[in-house]
Write a protein that holds these residues in place. Structure first.
Motif, PDB file in Angstrom:
ATOM      1  N   TYR A   1       0.641  -1.223   0.170  1.00  0.00           N
ATOM      2  CA  TYR A   1      -0.301  -0.368  -0.157  1.00  0.00           C
ATOM      3  C   TYR A   1       0.853   1.199  -0.141  1.00  0.00           C
ATOM      4  O   TYR A   1       1.203   1.644   0.639  1.00  0.00           O
TER       5      TYR A   1
ATOM      6  N   GLY B   1     -10.130  -0.351  -2.179  1.00  0.00           N
ATOM      7  CA  GLY B   1      -9.724   1.164  -2.352  1.00  0.00           C
ATOM      8  C   GLY B   1      -8.174   1.152  -3.562  1.00  0.00           C
ATOM      9  O   GLY B   1      -7.964   2.906  -3.221  1.00  0.00           O
TER      10      GLY B   1
ATOM     11  N   GLU C   1      -7.689   8.873  -3.129  1.00  0.00           N
ATOM     12  CA  GLU C   1      -7.781   8.995  -1.021  1.00  0.00           C
ATOM     13  C   GLU C   1      -8.282  10.105  -0.777  1.00  0.00           C
ATOM     14  O   GLU C   1      -6.835  10.817  -0.539  1.00  0.00           O
TER      15      GLU C   1
ATOM     16  N   PRO D   1      -7.523   8.819   7.447  1.00  0.00           N
ATOM     17  CA  PRO D   1      -8.636   9.221   6.143  1.00  0.00           C
ATOM     18  C   PRO D   1      -9.483  10.420   6.717  1.00  0.00           C
ATOM     19  O   PRO D   1     -10.363  10.869   8.582  1.00  0.00           O
TER      20      PRO D   1
ATOM     21  N   THR E   1     -15.169  12.345   2.239  1.00  0.00           N
ATOM     22  CA  THR E   1     -15.866  11.526   1.310  1.00  0.00           C
ATOM     23  C   THR E   1     -17.016  11.435   0.391  1.00  0.00           C
ATOM     24  O   THR E   1     -17.693  11.401  -0.247  1.00  0.00           O
TER      25      THR E   1
ATOM     26  N   THR F   1     -17.958   4.810  -4.431  1.00  0.00           N
ATOM     27  CA  THR F   1     -16.582   5.566  -3.310  1.00  0.00           C
ATOM     28  C   THR F   1     -16.425   3.325  -2.631  1.00  0.00           C
ATOM     29  O   THR F   1     -17.126   2.657  -2.797  1.00  0.00           O
TER      30      THR F   1
ATOM     31  N   GLY G   1     -12.694   1.686   0.134  1.00  0.00           N
ATOM     32  CA  GLY G   1     -12.343   1.425   0.903  1.00  0.00           C
ATOM     33  C   GLY G   1     -12.199   1.480   2.006  1.00  0.00           C
ATOM     34  O   GLY G   1     -13.037   1.384   2.980  1.00  0.00           O
TER      35      GLY G   1
ATOM     36  N   ASN H   1     -12.866   6.162   1.979  1.00  0.00           N
ATOM     37  CA  ASN H   1     -12.337   7.696   2.056  1.00  0.00           C
ATOM     38  C   ASN H   1     -11.410   7.562   0.741  1.00  0.00           C
ATOM     39  O   ASN H   1     -11.008   8.037   0.484  1.00  0.00           O
ATOM     40  N   VAL H   2     -12.465   6.880  -0.220  1.00  0.00           N
ATOM     41  CA  VAL H   2     -11.966   6.915  -0.965  1.00  0.00           C
ATOM     42  C   VAL H   2     -13.185   7.244  -2.191  1.00  0.00           C
ATOM     43  O   VAL H   2     -13.974   6.027  -2.278  1.00  0.00           O
TER      44      VAL H   2
ATOM     45  N   ARG I   1     -13.524   6.183  -6.276  1.00  0.00           N
ATOM     46  CA  ARG I   1     -13.457   5.710  -7.101  1.00  0.00           C
ATOM     47  C   ARG I   1     -13.639   6.104  -8.805  1.00  0.00           C
ATOM     48  O   ARG I   1     -15.181   5.911  -9.093  1.00  0.00           O
TER      49      ARG I   1
END
Length: 452
Positions: A190, A231, A376, A385, A390, A406, A408, A412-413, A415
């Motif tokens: 990561y 994520g 992110e 995060p 988000t 969203t 993760g 908090n991502v 996409r």
């Protein structure tokens, strides 16, 4: 580029959701199990290109593709034609009762286009979860071993076995156990959070495998080349090849879960192609059949052939209409160079959010490949995060006619999975709405909420 002849422009004639969509949401609540959620509370009546049209006449920009499914566009003409032609012939016989050409043709195609030039076989299934589960069955049958290694932040499905393989507790696992045994989780790569190179991260994972499990007990390593629900985590270069090489040296089946990354989504036909990976088994689904349910396991003939006849299959697995759709869909990816188009899409997404990130440090990371991109989102001045922001940005986008998803482990991502047939102008407009969502949510607002 496929799809009905819909105007490719965002147009809101009511608030989101409109009155007719609200009616459907009330019907859904009264008729559908509460566990079946939804992202945007609208009722869709038509779709094509990069547009979704709801029952109230709103035209929304689609940056989700039904979770990476409609890569060739919704209702792509070649796919619709193939479906119609097959439906007029027969809809079902069950391949394990009386076989038919379509299933065999899909298997032949997957054997030829998936990574590696070794002898392969393919088995078809209904969903990605089902295909992942069957890949484990094959690996265990072939190796006569039982342990399976998966990774932090992984998502592999919602069946009992694949829930055990999935990392995130809520909403996927909480309250649904006990889960299948002999699933072991190890650290992944990561880069945004561990700062490690790929080989260094692989050494940590392999040391844990060696110390806690042992290669002599391990049937398979299963990993997404870019993690999806976890994520959109893209491992550092070298991580996946190191795992693949170790597996080959230790008699362990190396399985790539390309359910979300497959079929041109990442700018290559398969994400494995980026580092010339050749997995023992590759699992595909989602974008394989233009929106119809189909998934597959493809891999080394000796592994695929290890279960006894009757050990693999299912009543609807490899449905003839889905197979017809898959052949037309794969041909479209190749003929229209949608892998190349995915790279163009990725360049635009990078451009938009790199510019935003220069002025807003709440964009912690921009990652992914091709048309599988994510941002992110963190608290200003940190890597902590920021799921509240988000969710607020995603809700702002939906209210303004743009569908985003969203994901993760930390929620908090955001996409981005647009149809590969989306136009540049429509894509840029949708991304601008997401940028507006950041600007509408001030840093001070979320600093106050964090400290409250």
């Amino acid at each position: 580029m496929g799809g009905p002849l819909l105007s490719q422009r965002r147009n809101l004639v009511t608030e989101i959701p409109g009155p007719e969509s609200q009616t459907l949401m009330r019907r859904k609540k009264a008729a559908v199990a509460a566990g079946v959620g939804h992202v945007v509370p609208v009722s869709i009546v038509a779709a094509g290109g990069g547009i979704l049209i709801d029952v109230d006449g709103n035209s929304l920009i689609d940056l989700g593709s039904g979770i990476a499914v409609t890569g060739v566009g919704n209702s792509a003409p070649a796919v619709v034609e193939a479906i119609t032609r097959q439906a007029q012939l027969f809809t079902h016989t069950c391949f394990t009762v009386t076989p038919y050409d379509g299933y065999v043709a899909v298997a032949e195609k997957l054997n030829s286009i998936t990574p590696g030039h070794h002898e392969k076989r393919t088995a078809l299934f209904n969903t990605g979860s089902e295909a992942v589960e069957n890949s484990i069955k094959m690996a265990r049958s072939f190796t006569n071993k039982h342990a399976v290694v998966v990774f932090d932040h992984a998502f592999h499905g919602r069946t009992n076995l694949t829930m055990g393989m999935t990392a995130k507790n809520v909403p996927y696992k909480n309250g649904f156990g006990p889960f299948a045994p002999e699933i072991h989780r190890v650290p992944t790569s990561y880069p945004f959070r561990d700062g490690l190179g790929g080989v260094e991260a692989a050494d940590i994972a392999l040391l844990q495998i060696d110390r806690q499990i042992g290669a002599s007990n391990l049937a398979a390593i299963v990993i997404e080349p870019i993690q999806g629900e976890g994520g959109f985590i893209e491992p550092a270069r070298g991580f996946l090849p190191a795992l693949c090489e170790w597996a080959a040296a230790n008699g362990v089946v190396f399985i790539l879960d390309e359910v979300q990354t497959g079929f041109a989504r990442t700018g290559d036909l398969f994400a494995a192609d980026d580092e010339s990976l050749v997995p023992d088994l590759i699992v595909t689904g989602k974008g394989i059949a233009g929106g119809l349910p189909l998934a597959a396991v493809t891999g080394r003939a000796e592994i695929m052939n290890s279960p006894r006849p009757g050990g693999i299959g299912g009543t609807f697995a490899g449905n003839p209409i889905s197979c017809a759709a898959a052949l037309a869909t794969i041909e479209t990816y190749e003929k229209d160079d949608l892998a190349g188009r995915a790279r163009e899409v990725g360049t635009i997404i990078d451009e938009v959010f790199s510019e935003l990130g220069e002025s807003d440090d709440r964009i912690g990371d921009i990652r992914g490949r091709g048309a599988m991109k994510a941002i992110e989102i963190v608290h200003s001045g940190s890597t902590d995060p920021n799921p509240l922001l988000t969710g607020s940005v995603a809700a702002f986008a939906a209210q303004h006619g743009v569908v985003v998803l969203t994901c993760g482990t930390y929620g908090n991502v955001i996409r981005f999975l647009p149809p590969l047939t989306i136009s540049d102008d429509l894509l840029r407009e949708g991304l601008r709405v997401v940028v507006d969502g950041f600007r509408a949510n001030s840093q001070s607002q979320f600093t106050d909420e964090r400290n409250s």
